[in-house]
Scaffold this active site. Structure first.
Site, PDB file in Angstrom:
ATOM      1  N   ALA A  35       0.813  -1.219   0.000  1.00  0.00           N
ATOM      2  CA  ALA A  35       0.000   0.000   0.000  1.00  0.00           C
ATOM      3  C   ALA A  35       0.847   1.269   0.000  1.00  0.00           C
ATOM      4  CB  ALA A  35      -0.925   0.006   1.215  1.00  0.00           C
ATOM      5  N   GLU A  36       1.947   1.246   0.734  1.00  0.00           N
ATOM      6  CA  GLU A  36       2.768   2.446   0.885  1.00  0.00           C
ATOM      7  C   GLU A  36       3.606   2.765  -0.346  1.00  0.00           C
ATOM      8  OE1 GLU A  36       2.884   4.754   3.165  1.00  0.00           O
ATOM      9  OE2 GLU A  36       1.733   3.869   4.782  1.00  0.00           O
TER      10      GLU A  36
END
Length: 142
Positions: A35-36
């Site tokens: 996600a990051e």
């Protein structure tokens, strides 16, 4: 080794090692990285977060991460930070993820106002944080 991790092979050993060392599920660390940074070790956000787990400069320094673009340092530091958030929120992974994204100060303010659960504060969190928690939870639980 957890072969269900979606991370590129080059990061799986580091993820598993850091997860085991800090007592965080490897799949959760993997989902946060996805996600990051989408597994890009050179990722840098507009606000200065850097590396696979998108550590802010002050956070990285506080964790002893001298090079946030080094995958081993970044994953170890990010996993330690995530573990701290999990402990801070009594094992509530959703609150810990909200704090990782929105900041623990904001999460604490929301808890004081609305109650100590993700369900209680979710509607009051930024849309980005709501999507972040949902995305990681979905990717982690698969």
């Amino acid at each position: 080794m957890n072969t269900s991790l979606g991370a590129p092979q080059a990061y799986r050993g580091i993820i598993n090692s850091s997860a085991n060392k800090h007592g965080v599920p490897a799949g959760l660390v993997d989902a946060v990285i996805k996600a990051e940074s989408s597994y890009n070790p050179r990722a840098r956000s507009g606000v200065g977060a850097a590396g696979l787990m998108q550590l802010m400069p002050g956070t990285a320094a506080g964790l002893g991460v001298s090079n946030p673009y080094d995958p081993a340092q970044n994953i170890d530091g990010g996993t330690r930070y995530l573990k701290g958030q999990i402990e801070r929120y009594g094992g509530d992974y959703q609150l810990a993820l909200a704090a990782y994204n929105w900041g623990p100060g904001n999460v604490n303010k929301a808890i004081k106002k609305y109650g100590k659960s993700w369900t209680a504060i979710q509607a009051h969190a930024p849309k980005e944080t709501q999507k972040y928690v949902a995305k990681i939870t979905k990717n982690w639980r698969g």
